[in-house]
Design a protein around this motif. Structure first.
Motif, mmCIF file in Angstrom:
data_model
loop_
_atom_site.group_PDB
_atom_site.id
_atom_site.type_symbol
_atom_site.label_atom_id
_atom_site.label_comp_id
_atom_site.label_asym_id
_atom_site.label_seq_id
_atom_site.Cartn_x
_atom_site.Cartn_y
_atom_site.Cartn_z
ATOM 1 N N PRO A 161 13.970 -2.721 27.828
ATOM 2 C CA PRO A 161 14.484 -4.106 28.536
ATOM 3 C C PRO A 161 14.635 -4.594 29.792
ATOM 4 C CG PRO A 161 15.373 -3.425 25.852
ATOM 5 C CD PRO A 161 14.686 -2.638 26.504
ATOM 6 N N LYS A 162 14.956 -3.202 30.022
ATOM 7 C CA LYS A 162 16.374 -3.532 31.159
ATOM 8 C C LYS A 162 14.388 -3.388 32.317
ATOM 9 C CE LYS A 162 20.373 -1.084 30.910
ATOM 10 N NZ LYS A 162 20.541 0.532 30.904
ATOM 11 N N VAL A 163 13.653 -2.645 31.842
ATOM 12 C CA VAL A 163 12.664 -3.163 32.612
ATOM 13 C C VAL A 163 12.067 -4.409 32.665
ATOM 14 C CG1 VAL A 163 10.125 -2.742 33.082
ATOM 15 C CG2 VAL A 163 11.851 -1.021 32.510
ATOM 16 N N LEU A 164 11.802 -5.034 31.362
ATOM 17 C CA LEU A 164 10.835 -6.115 30.681
ATOM 18 C C LEU A 164 11.181 -7.003 31.540
ATOM 19 C CD1 LEU A 164 8.551 -7.774 29.409
ATOM 20 C CD2 LEU A 164 10.249 -7.859 27.216
ATOM 21 N N ASN A 165 13.546 -7.523 31.746
ATOM 22 C CA ASN A 165 13.810 -8.690 32.512
ATOM 23 C C ASN A 165 13.280 -8.809 33.674
ATOM 24 O OD1 ASN A 165 15.384 -8.505 29.589
ATOM 25 N ND2 ASN A 165 17.012 -8.152 30.312
ATOM 26 N N VAL A 166 13.133 -7.250 34.351
ATOM 27 C CA VAL A 166 12.878 -7.020 35.718
ATOM 28 C C VAL A 166 11.515 -7.828 36.687
ATOM 29 C CG1 VAL A 166 12.896 -5.945 37.981
ATOM 30 C CG2 VAL A 166 15.079 -6.143 36.528
ATOM 31 N N THR A 184 -6.374 -15.042 18.240
ATOM 32 C CA THR A 184 -5.739 -16.324 18.552
ATOM 33 C C THR A 184 -4.062 -16.321 18.042
ATOM 34 O OG1 THR A 184 -7.334 -17.233 16.880
ATOM 35 C CG2 THR A 184 -5.545 -18.380 16.662
ATOM 36 N N ARG A 185 -3.784 -14.896 17.346
ATOM 37 C CA ARG A 185 -2.309 -15.121 17.020
ATOM 38 C C ARG A 185 -1.924 -14.329 18.358
ATOM 39 N NH1 ARG A 185 -1.846 -10.136 14.047
ATOM 40 N NH2 ARG A 185 0.164 -10.626 14.566
ATOM 41 N N LEU A 186 -2.287 -13.818 19.276
ATOM 42 C CA LEU A 186 -2.498 -13.588 20.599
ATOM 43 C C LEU A 186 -1.970 -14.959 21.796
ATOM 44 C CD1 LEU A 186 -4.019 -10.098 21.569
ATOM 45 C CD2 LEU A 186 -1.134 -10.859 20.890
ATOM 46 N N LYS A 187 -2.448 -15.708 21.588
ATOM 47 C CA LYS A 187 -2.427 -17.062 22.509
ATOM 48 C C LYS A 187 -1.851 -17.608 22.297
ATOM 49 C CE LYS A 187 -7.569 -17.029 22.877
ATOM 50 N NZ LYS A 187 -8.922 -17.507 23.088
ATOM 51 N N GLY A 188 -0.827 -17.364 20.234
ATOM 52 C CA GLY A 188 -0.232 -18.311 20.405
ATOM 53 C C GLY A 188 1.337 -18.025 20.803
ATOM 54 N N LEU A 189 1.211 -16.876 21.047
ATOM 55 C CA LEU A 189 2.596 -16.201 21.920
ATOM 56 C C LEU A 189 3.510 -16.884 22.940
ATOM 57 C CD1 LEU A 189 2.115 -12.727 20.663
ATOM 58 C CD2 LEU A 189 2.969 -13.791 19.427
ATOM 59 N N SER A 190 4.651 -16.433 22.757
ATOM 60 C CA SER A 190 5.152 -17.243 24.559
ATOM 61 C C SER A 190 5.752 -16.549 25.292
ATOM 62 C CB SER A 190 6.020 -18.108 23.803
ATOM 63 O OG SER A 190 7.267 -18.523 23.232
ATOM 64 N N SER A 191 6.647 -15.533 24.540
ATOM 65 C CA SER A 191 7.323 -14.700 25.136
ATOM 66 C C SER A 191 7.047 -13.463 25.573
ATOM 67 C CB SER A 191 9.008 -14.467 24.693
ATOM 68 O OG SER A 191 8.197 -13.650 23.395
ATOM 69 N N ALA A 192 7.612 -12.364 26.362
ATOM 70 C CA ALA A 192 6.869 -10.998 26.088
ATOM 71 C C ALA A 192 7.385 -10.597 25.379
ATOM 72 C CB ALA A 192 7.183 -10.841 27.649
ATOM 73 N N PHE A 197 5.080 -8.209 23.109
ATOM 74 C CA PHE A 197 4.881 -6.497 22.932
ATOM 75 C C PHE A 197 5.744 -6.045 20.909
ATOM 76 C CE2 PHE A 197 6.164 -6.515 27.461
ATOM 77 C CZ PHE A 197 5.976 -5.114 27.708
ATOM 78 N N VAL A 198 6.047 -7.234 20.419
ATOM 79 C CA VAL A 198 6.313 -6.825 19.080
ATOM 80 C C VAL A 198 4.654 -6.169 18.551
ATOM 81 C CG1 VAL A 198 7.412 -8.136 16.934
ATOM 82 C CG2 VAL A 198 8.488 -7.540 19.164
ATOM 83 N N THR A 199 3.862 -7.876 18.786
ATOM 84 C CA THR A 199 2.750 -8.296 18.119
ATOM 85 C C THR A 199 2.259 -7.156 17.659
ATOM 86 O OG1 THR A 199 3.288 -10.865 18.323
ATOM 87 C CG2 THR A 199 0.874 -9.789 17.579
ATOM 88 N N LEU A 200 2.622 -6.724 19.291
ATOM 89 C CA LEU A 200 1.216 -5.455 19.666
ATOM 90 C C LEU A 200 1.416 -3.622 19.247
ATOM 91 C CD1 LEU A 200 -0.858 -6.860 23.080
ATOM 92 C CD2 LEU A 200 -1.445 -6.627 20.095
ATOM 93 N N GLY A 201 2.872 -3.933 18.987
ATOM 94 C CA GLY A 201 3.290 -1.929 18.070
ATOM 95 C C GLY A 201 4.025 -1.911 19.808
#
Length: 126
Positions: free
Chosen positions: A39-44, A18-26, A30-34
């Motif tokens: 950030p360079k890879v994620l931005n691309v 339920t918590r994952l379904k409510g997330l909106s940003s990448a 990453f933070v929720t799942l640890g």
């Protein structure tokens, strides 16, 4: 610079789906799942990573599993998706239809020829 601590963080697994379904940003995933990320890879590749994670999760059956197991599998799928794009380009994996349709290694479908934009810009010759 990487967003990661020296130790693998302990994550809150309570009602994780339920918590994952409510997330909106990448970044929230990453933070929720640890999961550590650059950030360079994620931005691309953020959309590609999240799409690939969704593809991996779609193959999972979470019925009758504990939140602990679900969180571990979700974390593993995010790590796997991230690694796919941390080590190669989105063009190599082609997770989106638009990239699959324009694969230069695939022969052109008869009746659907591709016209490069540069050729449109050339002056008309009589």
């Amino acid at each position: 610079m990487s967003h990661c601590s020296a130790e693998r963080p302990i994550i809150d697994v309570t009602d994780i789906l339920t918590r994952l379904k409510g997330l909106s940003s990448a970044e929230e995933f990453f933070v929720t799942l640890g999961v550590c990320y650059d950030p360079k890879v994620l931005n691309v590749s953020r959309l590609h990573i999240m799409k690939r994670m969704g593809q991996y999760l779609a193959k999972e059956d979470f019925s009758d599993l504990t939140d602990q197991v679900i969180a571990a599998r979700a974390r593993a799928t995010l790590e796997r998706a991230y690694e796919d794009f941390a080590t190669s380009s989105p063009l190599r994996h082609r997770v989106f239809k638009v990239l699959k349709d324009h694969d230069p290694d695939r022969p052109v479908t008869p009746g659907r020829a591709f016209v490069p934009f540069d050729s449109i810009l050339k002056p008309f010759e009589e």
